[in-house]
Design an enzyme around this catalytic site. Structure first.
Site, PDB file in Angstrom:
ATOM      1  N   PRO B 245       0.860  -1.193   0.000  1.00 59.27           N
ATOM      2  CA  PRO B 245       0.000   0.000   0.000  1.00 59.27           C
ATOM      3  C   PRO B 245       0.895   1.241   0.000  1.00 59.27           C
ATOM      4  O   PRO B 245       1.545   1.550   1.009  1.00 59.27           O
ATOM      5  CB  PRO B 245      -0.790  -0.102   1.306  1.00 59.27           C
ATOM      6  CG  PRO B 245      -0.381  -1.382   1.945  1.00 59.27           C
ATOM      7  CD  PRO B 245       0.878  -1.865   1.300  1.00 59.27           C
ATOM      8  N   ASP B 426       5.867   2.311   2.225  1.00 56.65           N
ATOM      9  CA  ASP B 426       4.956   1.206   2.515  1.00 56.65           C
ATOM     10  C   ASP B 426       4.200   1.537   3.795  1.00 56.65           C
ATOM     11  O   ASP B 426       4.772   1.508   4.891  1.00 56.65           O
ATOM     12  CB  ASP B 426       5.790  -0.079   2.675  1.00 56.65           C
ATOM     13  CG  ASP B 426       4.920  -1.322   2.868  1.00 56.65           C
ATOM     14  OD1 ASP B 426       3.734  -1.179   3.200  1.00 56.65           O
ATOM     15  OD2 ASP B 426       5.465  -2.435   2.688  1.00 56.65           O
ATOM     16  N   HIS B 427       2.924   1.834   3.639  1.00 54.29           N
ATOM     17  CA  HIS B 427       2.151   2.287   4.799  1.00 54.29           C
ATOM     18  C   HIS B 427       1.893   1.155   5.792  1.00 54.29           C
ATOM     19  O   HIS B 427       1.401   1.380   6.885  1.00 54.29           O
ATOM     20  CB  HIS B 427       0.825   2.904   4.324  1.00 54.29           C
ATOM     21  CG  HIS B 427       0.269   3.937   5.257  1.00 54.29           C
ATOM     22  ND1 HIS B 427       0.488   3.940   6.620  1.00 54.29           N
ATOM     23  CD2 HIS B 427      -0.515   5.025   5.018  1.00 54.29           C
ATOM     24  CE1 HIS B 427      -0.130   4.960   7.184  1.00 54.29           C
ATOM     25  NE2 HIS B 427      -0.754   5.653   6.222  1.00 54.29           N
ATOM     26  N   ARG B 428       2.207  -0.043   5.434  1.00 54.38           N
ATOM     27  CA  ARG B 428       2.069  -1.132   6.409  1.00 54.38           C
ATOM     28  C   ARG B 428       3.138  -1.028   7.478  1.00 54.38           C
ATOM     29  O   ARG B 428       2.950  -1.468   8.609  1.00 54.38           O
ATOM     30  CB  ARG B 428       2.226  -2.496   5.699  1.00 54.38           C
ATOM     31  CG  ARG B 428       1.131  -2.803   4.701  1.00 54.38           C
ATOM     32  CD  ARG B 428       1.448  -4.088   3.959  1.00 54.38           C
ATOM     33  NE  ARG B 428       2.759  -4.027   3.306  1.00 54.38           N
ATOM     34  CZ  ARG B 428       3.309  -5.048   2.658  1.00 54.38           C
ATOM     35  NH1 ARG B 428       2.684  -6.215   2.606  1.00 54.38           N
ATOM     36  NH2 ARG B 428       4.481  -4.918   2.074  1.00 54.38           N
ATOM     37  N   VAL B 430       5.368   1.934   7.999  1.00 56.89           N
ATOM     38  CA  VAL B 430       5.538   3.276   8.586  1.00 56.89           C
ATOM     39  C   VAL B 430       4.299   4.112   8.268  1.00 56.89           C
ATOM     40  O   VAL B 430       3.531   3.782   7.359  1.00 56.89           O
ATOM     41  CB  VAL B 430       6.797   3.976   8.032  1.00 56.89           C
ATOM     42  CG1 VAL B 430       8.057   3.385   8.632  1.00 56.89           C
ATOM     43  CG2 VAL B 430       6.847   3.905   6.523  1.00 56.89           C
TER      44      VAL B 430
END
Lengths: 451, 457
Positions: B245, B426-428, B430
């Site tokens: 994501p 990568d929003h997973r 950070v």
């Protein structure tokens, strides 16, 4: 034309006109290759046509008629006692062989195949010398070796021993009243069955501890029991080491349990296997590797270690079956013509036409255990559908091997009668990857296995 | 002698290779050691020498084929004609042990006609996804597999070296750029740090695509092979884009002072054999930011539900070349000086462009930088180079009017050299706040060279 001086060229040379050879020649010609077929017989067909398969078939048919007319008494049908006219039996058989040979020759000529009668021997990697043919030297681009096999001779046979040649059986006035068949394999068992039906007193010797050593023991047992009632004696674990004439018969010396024993009989019929006939081919002049016992090892495209020389049929060992040789010949022809074929048969069907018959295809239990292939064994006492047919007292029994994970049929073994039909069905199941359930859900006509 | 030559194990993590060139044909006589094939693994091209002397009896591969380790590529037969009679001949595989059936895997369930079709199409049944009842491989399955393979590797007729690929975010390259141009990050090397083996990215890219219309109905077309680096890039991008994501964080850095510093020192660096580009400063700035915010120097291990934080700082630099996009990795950037980095980066870029880069030099990155500036690119986004967590993009610095506070409380408008920066992450792993802090730290370093160099000490 001067005999022995002519030189020729062809694209594909086929050596041997048996099932492997003629199928290779016919297929290659169909694919547009310029084909020459060399065979030493009067017509193509090989041993299969001229002495082995077709003879056995014909005689097994006669033997069956004899047995059935005898048994018919029980059912209220009276026939006069059979009288065997040797000359007419022999003539009928010869006619059948000749018809089939003519049919094969005609097909070969239709396809433009050059038929050469003679024997071939390699004198270079791409040429053969022909003996007894109108052409003496033949150069080829590719070759198919389909020279077949010959009976393994019995060891220690003294001159003058009464050895029976099955191909010349009908040249005789009568059958020997008593004889010994050496070899309890496929051929020996069929011959013993035939001769017993014709009224001879047959003794069967087999060097292995049991008959049909390659088949599963539980399939062979009912046959052994049945033969034990029909034959004079079955001696397993008995290896013939010598035959000598004695009086008007023979003395057969055997090794049995480490001891030397002697039997006497009127005649001896050898049926102890076959040897690949690769020894007189001059293979030293080629890159073709020869394996143990004269077998020519091939890959799944039937190529020998010279990729332009193929080998098919009995000379590659393995199945010694005409129908496998036919496919191998076709594969060799297709590969020789540049195609992408392979001998990819998962279920080669075998049928032993004894009483009861025996048939198997695909993975056998013996082989599965030896190669540690995971499998499940299912035993059915009626053809595949699993419900016992109360009218069926034929002794039918089927064994199916399945893959424990997928449930797919990997192999089948059958005991009973009319097995040539059933084994085809089992072979189809293996080839198609059918489940055991698929096979069981197929309906069979009522009473199909009743003799 | 008859010998089947199989694709040897080419080293760590390499399961398959692409045939770049077949240097022999059936009937050729080869000497042991003579090159017979060129293959390309994930990145590096390898020449394969003949394992023995002999005559080529069969070539089972064609240019563009993907082959797996252990697959038979070429068969040799001995020098049959010249071989003395009676010498040792190798026995080919007997019919009793057909190739393909291993004792512990049952035969692939498929009808004889399907098997014949597969053989004719050169399809290994074991690789075909079965859609028949209960796992039977059908004719349709074999045809679909062959079609998918053909689309992935079109016939070799149109084969020519791939033209330099203009990236979606950069202007078409003019003269060869002097510093690494912006582009999407290219295929990552196989994860190397405690990473369990993930799905084979290439397989995902080879999922048969929906059928295409016949474009020639509307005009002539050219078909260009989709393979090699292009295909590897596609596979890696598909993996990154579909599994990560992405969030993009954009800003600008005032590099006016940094640029004058660069102008002042670039000749010194050039004398030392390096090139002092904005990328060199960005590497240094990134090292500082990665040390401060280590979660950007990490990989996500979903199987073990852990975040793997890496304690070394190896930065990949997206590099455009005639052969395609490469991401060579500079190791331990935190321990190297500006001068050392400038020299090493320049050498790496030269090695990429000369086709001399090795697989090892493309592996083990922990973070990636892509610089579109030299090509004139300004604003763009990038795709994270999986399994990394973030990628930093640099645009071209341009003089822009900037409002600055004046001395007397008024505001002045002054010309400043402004460089767009983008951090894609990568929003997973950070969050946006982390990303802004990370990016601000980089901007601060780039805006204040002294601060940057202090951080290096």
């Amino acid at each position: 034309m001067v005999m022995g001086d002519m030189e020729m060229r062809c694209q594909l040379l086929v050596i041997g006109g048996g099932p492997g050879g003629y199928s290779a020649a016919l297929r290659a010609a169909e694919l547009g290759l310029d084909v020459a077929l060399v065979d030493d017989g009067p017509a193509p067909g090989g041993n299969c046509l001229h002495s082995a398969c077709l003879h056995s078939r014909h005689l097994l048919h006669l033997a069956r008629l004899l047995d059935e007319t005898t048994a018919a008494k029980r059912l209220g049908l009276d026939f006069a006692p059979p009288r065997i006219d040797f000359a007419r039996v022999g003539a009928a058989l010869a006619r059948r062989v000749a018809d089939e040979g003519r049919r094969l020759s005609a097909r070969a000529k239709e396809r433009g195949i050059l038929l050469l009668r003679g024997t071939a021997s390699f004198t270079g990697p791409r040429q053969v010398r022909l003996f007894g043919a109108e052409v003496s030297l033949l150069r080829f681009e590719k070759a198919v070796i389909a020279v077949g096999s010959r009976p393994r001779p019995l060891p220690g046979v003294a001159a003058g021993s009464p050895i029976l040649d099955i191909a010349a059986l009908w040249d005789r006035e009568s059958l020997p009243t008593t004889l010994t068949v050496v070899g309890g394999g496929h051929i020996g068992l069929e011959l013993a069955t035939i001769l017993a039906s014709f009224g001879s007193r047959v003794t069967l010797l087999e060097k292995n501890p049991r008959l049909l050593a390659r088949a599963d023991e539980d399939l062979v047992r009912p046959l052994h029991d049945s033969l034990a009632r029909r034959l004079a004696a079955i001696r397993t674990g008995c290896e013939v080491i010598g035959v000598a004439p004695a009086g008007d018969g023979a003395v057969i010396t055997c090794r049995h349990n480490g001891e030397t024993v002697e039997f006497r009989d009127l005649m001896v019929l050898p049926a102890s296997g076959r040897l690949p006939a690769s020894d007189r081919l001059g293979l030293d002049h080629t890159a073709v590797a020869v394996g143990p016992g004269g077998i020519l090892p091939v890959d799944d495209r039937q190529r020998t270690s010279d990729p332009d020389i193929f080998a098919v049929g009995d000379v590659v060992g393995d199945t010694l079956l005409a129908h496998a040789a036919v496919r191998q010949g076709q594969v060799a022809a297709e590969v020789a013509a540049g195609g992408n074929a392979a001998f990819d048969v998962r279920a080669v069907p075998r049928v032993v036409l004894t009483r009861p018959q025996l048939a198997w295809c695909g993975l056998s239990e013996t082989e599965a255990l030896r190669r540690r292939i995971p499998h499940q064994v299912h035993r059915l006492d009626s053809p595949f559908d699993g419900d016992h047919d109360p009218h069926d007292d034929s002794g039918f029994f089927a064994k199916l091997l399945t893959d424990p994970q997928s449930g797919r049929v990997l192999g089948a073994g059958l005991v009973g009668d009319h097995l040539e039909g059933y084994i085809g069905e089992a072979a189809l199941a293996v080839e198609m990857g059918a489940l055991l359930e698929d096979l069981r859900l197929v309906l069979h006509p009522y009473g199909a296995s009743i003799p | 002698m008859s010998q089947s030559f199989r694709l040897p194990d080419l080293g760590e993590g390499v399961h398959e290779a692409e045939i770049l060139a077949v240097l022999v044909a059936v009937g050729d006589t080869v000497a042991e050691g003579q090159p017979i094939l060129e293959v390309e693994t994930d990145k590096a091209a390898v020449e394969i020498p003949a394992p023995c002397s002999g005559t080529v009896s069969e070539v089972r591969v064609a240019v563009g084929d993907m082959v797996r380790v252990g697959e038979i590529l070429i068969s040799f037969s001995g020098p049959g004609e010249t071989q003395p009679a009676g010498s040792v001949k190798t026995v080919p595989t007997g019919a009793a042990a057909p190739t393909g059936d291993t004792p512990h895997h049952g035969p692939v369930p498929a009808s004889p006609s399907t098997r014949r079709l597969a053989r004719e199409l050169g399809v290994d049944l074991r690789l075909v996804a079965a859609n028949g009842p209960g796992g039977v491989v059908t004719r349709d399955d074999v045809e679909a597999y062959a079609r998918g393979r053909q689309e992935a590797t079109p016939p070799a007729t149109a084969t020519k070296p791939e033209a330099p690929q203009p990236t979606p975010h950069a202007a078409p390259p003019g003269p060869v750029p002097s510093s690494p141009p912006a582009s999407l990050p290219s295929p990552a090397p196989p994860p190397s740090i405690g990473q369990p083996p993930g799905p084979e990215p290439r397989q995902e890219a080879e999922v048969p695509a929906p059928g295409l219309p016949d474009f020639t109905r509307w005009g002539p077309v050219e078909r260009i092979p989709f393979r090699s680096i292009r295909r590897a890039t596609a596979a890696q991008m598909t993996l990154s884009w579909s599994s990560i994501p992405h969030v993009h964080c954009e800003d600008s850095a005032d590099i006016t002072r940094l640029e004058s510093f660069r102008q002042k020192h670039k000749n010194d660096i050039a004398a030392a054999g390096g090139r002092l580009t904005m990328t060199v400063f960005a590497i240094k700035a990134a090292a500082t930011a990665l040390k401060t915010y280590p979660r950007f120097n990490a990989s996500l291990d979903l199987q073990r539900r852990e975040i793997i934080v890496k304690n070394s700082f190896h930065i990949g630099i997206a590099t455009d070349s005639d052969h395609g996009l490469y991401v060579p990795v500079i190791r331990d950037v935190d321990r190297k000086s500006i001068r050392e980095l400038a020299v090493e980066l320049h050498q790496l870029v030269e090695r990429v462009r000369g086709g001399k880069i090795t697989r090892e030099e493309l592996q083990g990155g922990t973070f990636t930088i892509t610089n579109a500036g030299a090509l004139g690119g300004h604003r763009f986004t990038a795709i994270v180079n999986s399994p990394e967590v973030a990628i930093l993009g640099l645009g071209q610095g341009r003089m822009q009017p900037v409002v600055v506070p004046g001395v007397d409380g008024h505001h002045d408008i002054v010309p400043r050299l402004m460089m767009p920066v983008v951090l894609c992450f990568d929003h997973r792993v950070v969050d946006g706040a982390d990303a802004i802090r990370f990016l601000r730290l980089i901007i601060a370093a780039l805006e204040d060279p002294e601060e940057l160099f202090l951080a290096m000490i």
